[in-house]
Design an enzyme around this catalytic site. Structure first.
Site, mmCIF file in Angstrom:
data_model
loop_
_atom_site.group_PDB
_atom_site.id
_atom_site.type_symbol
_atom_site.label_atom_id
_atom_site.label_comp_id
_atom_site.label_asym_id
_atom_site.label_seq_id
_atom_site.Cartn_x
_atom_site.Cartn_y
_atom_site.Cartn_z
ATOM 1 N N TYR A 82 -2.833 49.207 19.829
ATOM 2 C CA TYR A 82 -2.883 50.484 20.743
ATOM 3 C C TYR A 82 -4.407 50.617 20.729
ATOM 4 O O TYR A 82 -4.868 51.398 21.831
ATOM 5 C CB TYR A 82 -2.123 51.264 20.663
ATOM 6 N N GLN A 120 3.775 54.165 35.902
ATOM 7 C CA GLN A 120 4.276 53.900 34.228
ATOM 8 C C GLN A 120 3.110 53.125 33.626
ATOM 9 O O GLN A 120 3.033 52.982 32.439
ATOM 10 C CB GLN A 120 5.120 52.431 34.627
ATOM 11 N N ASN A 121 1.766 53.455 34.305
ATOM 12 C CA ASN A 121 0.513 52.969 33.202
ATOM 13 C C ASN A 121 -0.075 54.411 32.440
ATOM 14 O O ASN A 121 0.218 55.367 32.809
ATOM 15 C CB ASN A 121 -0.514 52.484 34.531
ATOM 16 N N ASP A 123 -3.107 53.827 31.243
ATOM 17 C CA ASP A 123 -4.612 53.929 31.179
ATOM 18 C C ASP A 123 -5.404 55.066 31.861
ATOM 19 O O ASP A 123 -6.654 54.826 31.781
ATOM 20 C CB ASP A 123 -4.897 52.448 31.707
ATOM 21 N N HIS A 138 5.321 57.219 31.451
ATOM 22 C CA HIS A 138 5.183 56.429 29.991
ATOM 23 C C HIS A 138 4.323 56.883 29.249
ATOM 24 O O HIS A 138 3.754 56.158 28.225
ATOM 25 C CB HIS A 138 5.207 54.893 30.267
ATOM 26 N N THR A 214 4.454 46.541 39.968
ATOM 27 C CA THR A 214 5.609 46.620 38.950
ATOM 28 C C THR A 214 6.588 45.676 39.010
ATOM 29 O O THR A 214 6.989 45.447 40.194
ATOM 30 C CB THR A 214 6.340 48.258 38.894
ATOM 31 N N SER A 215 7.263 45.246 37.857
ATOM 32 C CA SER A 215 8.145 44.070 37.907
ATOM 33 C C SER A 215 9.481 44.680 37.950
ATOM 34 O O SER A 215 10.269 44.211 38.333
ATOM 35 C CB SER A 215 8.225 43.376 36.521
ATOM 36 N N GLU A 241 4.541 38.736 43.237
ATOM 37 C CA GLU A 241 5.684 37.943 43.112
ATOM 38 C C GLU A 241 6.922 38.707 43.408
ATOM 39 O O GLU A 241 7.025 39.999 43.568
ATOM 40 C CB GLU A 241 5.912 37.564 41.603
ATOM 41 N N ALA A 257 -3.033 44.122 44.767
ATOM 42 C CA ALA A 257 -2.605 45.183 45.055
ATOM 43 C C ALA A 257 -3.867 46.004 45.906
ATOM 44 O O ALA A 257 -3.890 46.983 46.548
ATOM 45 C CB ALA A 257 -2.462 46.175 43.913
HETATM 46 C C1 BJW Z 1 0.525 42.358 40.635
HETATM 47 C C2 BJW Z 1 -0.641 41.870 40.401
HETATM 48 C C3 BJW Z 1 -1.872 42.436 41.373
HETATM 49 C C4 BJW Z 1 0.029 41.564 38.718
HETATM 50 N N1 BJW Z 1 -1.442 43.062 42.722
HETATM 51 N N2 BJW Z 1 0.818 43.067 41.762
HETATM 52 C C5 BJW Z 1 19.250 50.757 32.383
HETATM 53 C C6 BJW Z 1 19.809 49.587 32.539
HETATM 54 C C7 BJW Z 1 19.208 48.555 31.585
HETATM 55 C C8 BJW Z 1 18.201 49.072 30.409
HETATM 56 C C9 BJW Z 1 18.210 50.364 30.240
HETATM 57 C C10 BJW Z 1 18.577 51.326 31.409
HETATM 58 N N3 BJW Z 1 18.024 52.682 31.019
HETATM 59 C C11 BJW Z 1 17.402 52.406 29.794
HETATM 60 C C12 BJW Z 1 17.378 51.058 29.614
HETATM 61 C C13 BJW Z 1 16.674 50.653 28.313
HETATM 62 C C14 BJW Z 1 15.131 50.395 28.505
HETATM 63 C C15 BJW Z 1 14.845 49.220 29.692
HETATM 64 O O1 BJW Z 1 14.581 49.791 30.700
HETATM 65 N N4 BJW Z 1 14.857 48.015 29.296
HETATM 66 C C16 BJW Z 1 14.784 47.009 30.163
HETATM 67 C C17 BJW Z 1 13.709 46.248 29.803
HETATM 68 C C18 BJW Z 1 16.224 46.134 30.438
HETATM 69 N N5 BJW Z 1 14.278 51.674 28.936
HETATM 70 C C19 BJW Z 1 14.058 52.717 27.792
HETATM 71 O O2 BJW Z 1 14.133 52.269 26.615
HETATM 72 C C20 BJW Z 1 13.364 53.631 28.512
HETATM 73 N N6 BJW Z 1 13.860 54.872 27.810
HETATM 74 C C21 BJW Z 1 15.170 55.387 28.111
HETATM 75 O O3 BJW Z 1 15.770 54.790 28.998
HETATM 76 O O4 BJW Z 1 15.351 56.368 27.409
HETATM 77 C C22 BJW Z 1 16.830 57.045 27.566
HETATM 78 C C23 BJW Z 1 17.595 56.046 26.534
HETATM 79 C C24 BJW Z 1 17.466 56.161 25.222
HETATM 80 C C25 BJW Z 1 17.974 55.339 24.356
HETATM 81 C C26 BJW Z 1 19.113 54.668 24.641
HETATM 82 C C27 BJW Z 1 19.596 54.461 26.150
HETATM 83 C C28 BJW Z 1 18.637 55.255 26.887
HETATM 84 C C29 BJW Z 1 11.888 53.686 27.938
HETATM 85 C C30 BJW Z 1 11.225 52.665 28.560
HETATM 86 C C31 BJW Z 1 9.763 52.745 28.049
HETATM 87 C C32 BJW Z 1 8.770 51.691 28.615
HETATM 88 N N7 BJW Z 1 7.687 51.233 27.450
HETATM 89 C C33 BJW Z 1 6.447 50.441 28.047
HETATM 90 C C34 BJW Z 1 5.473 50.542 26.979
HETATM 91 C C35 BJW Z 1 4.810 51.857 27.354
HETATM 92 C C36 BJW Z 1 3.381 51.966 26.200
HETATM 93 C C37 BJW Z 1 2.444 50.845 26.430
HETATM 94 O O5 BJW Z 1 1.887 50.699 27.263
HETATM 95 O O6 BJW Z 1 2.334 49.830 25.473
HETATM 96 O O7 BJW Z 1 5.948 50.653 29.238
HETATM 97 S S1 BJW Z 1 7.186 48.646 28.157
HETATM 98 C C38 BJW Z 1 6.099 48.241 29.522
HETATM 99 O O8 BJW Z 1 7.157 48.033 30.848
HETATM 100 C C39 BJW Z 1 5.427 49.604 29.871
HETATM 101 C C40 BJW Z 1 5.353 49.588 31.232
HETATM 102 O O9 BJW Z 1 5.228 50.832 31.710
HETATM 103 C C41 BJW Z 1 6.699 49.014 31.688
HETATM 104 C C42 BJW Z 1 6.813 48.459 33.001
HETATM 105 O O10 BJW Z 1 5.970 47.129 33.021
HETATM 106 P P1 BJW Z 1 5.370 47.010 34.634
HETATM 107 O O11 BJW Z 1 4.269 48.195 34.582
HETATM 108 O O12 BJW Z 1 6.289 47.019 35.539
HETATM 109 O O13 BJW Z 1 4.364 45.778 34.209
HETATM 110 P P2 BJW Z 1 4.813 44.125 34.230
HETATM 111 O O14 BJW Z 1 3.951 43.293 33.490
HETATM 112 O O15 BJW Z 1 6.221 44.145 33.842
HETATM 113 O O16 BJW Z 1 4.880 43.978 35.708
HETATM 114 C C43 BJW Z 1 3.560 43.604 36.420
HETATM 115 C C44 BJW Z 1 3.707 43.249 37.732
HETATM 116 O O17 BJW Z 1 2.686 43.421 38.698
HETATM 117 C C45 BJW Z 1 4.515 41.820 37.969
HETATM 118 O O18 BJW Z 1 5.478 41.827 38.789
HETATM 119 C C46 BJW Z 1 3.334 41.131 38.677
HETATM 120 O O19 BJW Z 1 3.685 40.201 39.513
HETATM 121 C C47 BJW Z 1 2.380 42.062 39.480
HETATM 122 N N8 BJW Z 1 1.081 42.088 39.453
HETATM 123 N N9 BJW Z 1 -0.994 41.585 39.302
HETATM 124 C C48 BJW Z 1 -0.163 43.260 42.740
HETATM 125 N N10 BJW Z 1 -3.256 42.088 41.521
#
Ligand code: BJW
Length: 274
Positions: A82, A120-121, A123, A138, A214-215, A241, A257
Site C-alpha cells: 500500500y 471505487q478508486n 487515489d 472504498h 469498472t469491471s 471490454e 475512458a
Molecule cells: C478501462 C481502461 C481504460 C481498463 N478506459 N476502461 C454480493 C454478491 C457477491 C459478493 C458480494 C456481494 N456483496 C458483498 C460481496 C463480497 C465482496 C464482493 O463483491 N466480492 C466479489 C469480488 C464477488 N464485497 C465486499 O466484501 C465489500 N464489502 C461488503 O459487501 O460488506 C458487507 C459484507 C461484509 C461481510 C460479508 C458480506 C457482506 C467490500 C468490497 C471492497 C473492495 N475493495 C477493493 C480494494 C480497495 C483498496 C485497494 O485499492 O487496495 O476495491 S478490491 C478492488 O476491486 C478495489 C476496487 O475498487 C474494486 C473494483 O475494481 P474496479 O475498480 O472495477 O477495477 P477492475 O480492475 O476490476 O476493472 C477495471 C476495468 O477498467 C476493467 O473492466 C477494464 O476493462 C477497464 N479499463 N483501462 C476504460 N483506459
C-alpha cells in the site's frame, strides 16, 4: 490517419444535457491512463506506460492482499504494497478521463442540476482534477487509520520508515495496536455507511447513470446501477471490454475512458444552453 468517432457520444451528451440529476460511477480503468494499475481486465496500456507500476505488480495478487486477514497475517507485506501504491498515486497526474468528468460536473452544476460521482478508486485523482461532489466508496489510500484510536491521519508524502508505520497518535512504542493501516475498504469489510447512503440516494434519483472503467463485479458498488434502472433512468457504460452490465445498459461504449469522456465534455460544450 483519422480516428473513427466513438459511438453513442452524442446520445450520452444529450442525456446529460437534459438530466436533472446525473450519477457516475468510476473504477480503476479511469486511472489506467494515469499509469496506475487496474485490479482486473485489460488497461490498453503497455508495461512501459505503467513504468515502475508494471514490474512490481506481477508479484502481488490484490485479491489476497486487500483483506484484513492478509494484514493480520503479514502486516509488513501488506503495508509495503500500500505504501508503494500510495507513492505511485501521489506521483500520478489526473488524465483526460478525470478532467472530462470534472468538466461535465461543472456544466451540469452550472444549470442547477445535480451531479454525483461515486468512485471505487482510492487515489484521489478525481478531486485533484477538480471534481467536487465525490463519494469515495472504498476509502482512500491517502489517509491511514490508527488501530488504537480509530482516528485517521494523512501521512507525509514520502516513504514510510516502518512497516506497518507507527501511529503518531500513540506514545507507547510497545503498543501492538499503535500502528496505522490504509483507510481503504477491504473485502469482507463494510463500506462507510454515509458513502453508501449518498450512493443509494444518487442512484435512486438520477436520470442518467454512467459507469466508467469498472469491471462491475465488486459489490455493493456493482449493484447501484440496479437502483437507477428501477427508477427508469437512462444507463450507459464506457469500458475497453464487455462487463456483466454491458447488456443491461442503453449505451455501451467500447473505448478508452479519456477519449470518450473528453468527447462527451466537448459535445456538451457545443450544445445550445437551456
Ligand atoms: C478501462 C481502461 C481504460 C481498463 N478506459 N476502461 C454480493 C454478491 C457477491 C459478493 C458480494 C456481494 N456483496 C458483498 C460481496 C463480497 C465482496 C464482493 O463483491 N466480492 C466479489 C469480488 C464477488 N464485497 C465486499 O466484501 C465489500 N464489502 C461488503 O459487501 O460488506 C458487507 C459484507 C461484509 C461481510 C460479508 C458480506 C457482506 C467490500 C468490497 C471492497 C473492495 N475493495 C477493493 C480494494 C480497495 C483498496 C485497494 O485499492 O487496495 O476495491 S478490491 C478492488 O476491486 C478495489 C476496487 O475498487 C474494486 C473494483 O475494481 P474496479 O475498480 O472495477 O477495477 P477492475 O480492475 O476490476 O476493472 C477495471 C476495468 O477498467 C476493467 O473492466 C477494464 O476493462 C477497464 N479499463 N483501462 C476504460 N483506459
Amino acid at each position: 490517419m483519422t480516428t473513427p468517432p466513438i459511438e453513442h457520444i452524442a446520445d450520452i451528451a444529450a442525456a446529460i444535457g437534459s438530466a436533472d440529476s446525473v450519477c457516475v460511477i468510476t473504477g480503476a480503468g479511469v486511472s489506467a491512463e494515469s499509469g496506475l494499475r487496474t485490479f482486473r481486465g485489460v488497461t490498453g496500456m503497455t508495461a512501459e506506460d505503467h513504468g515502475s507500476m508494471a514490474s512490481l505488480w506481477k508479484d502481488f495478487d490484490p485479491a489476497t492482499l486487500a483483506t484484513a486477514e492478509a494484514f493480520a497475517a503479514d502486516p509488513e507485506r501488506v503495508t509495503r504494497w500500500y505504501d508503494w501504491r500510495r507513492l505511485g498515486c501521489l506521483a500520478a497526474e489526473p488524465n483526460a478521463a478525470h478532467l472530462g468528468l470534472a468538466e461535465i460536473e461543472r456544466r451540469v452544476a452550472a444549470r442547477g442540476a445535480e451531479f454525483t460521482l461515486l468512485t471505487q478508486n482510492v487515489d484521489r485523482l478525481h478531486q485533484r482534477a477538480g471534481s467536487r461532489n465525490v463519494v469515495e466508496l472504498h476509502g482512500t489510500i491517502m489517509a491511514w487509520r490508527c488501530l488504537r484510536t480509530g482516528k485517521e491521519v494523512e501521512p507525509e508524502p514520502r516513504p514510510f520508515d516502518r512497516f506497518p508505520p507507527r501511529s503518531p497518535l500513540v506514545d507507547d512504542s510497545s503498543d501492538p495496536l499503535g500502528v496505522l493501516r490504509p483507510s481503504v475498504v477491504w473485502f469482507g469489510e463494510m463500506l462507510p455507511p454515509d458513502a453508501v447512503a449518498r450512493a443509494e440516494a444518487a442512484a435512486a434519483s438520477c436520470d442518467l447513470f454512467l459507469s466508467v472503467g469498472t469491471s462491475s463485479v465488486v459489490y455493493p458498488a456493482a449493484g447501484f446501477i440496479q437502483r437507477a434502472r428501477e427508477r427508469g433512468a437512462d444507463t450507459a457504460e464506457i469500458n475497453l471490454e464487455p462487463t456483466p452490465i454491458s447488456r443491461l445498459v442503453r449505451w455501451s461504449v467500447r473505448a478508452k475512458a479519456g477519449a470518450a469522456l473528453g468527447a462527451v465534455a466537448a459535445a456538451l460544450g457545443s450544445r445550445p444552453g437551456p
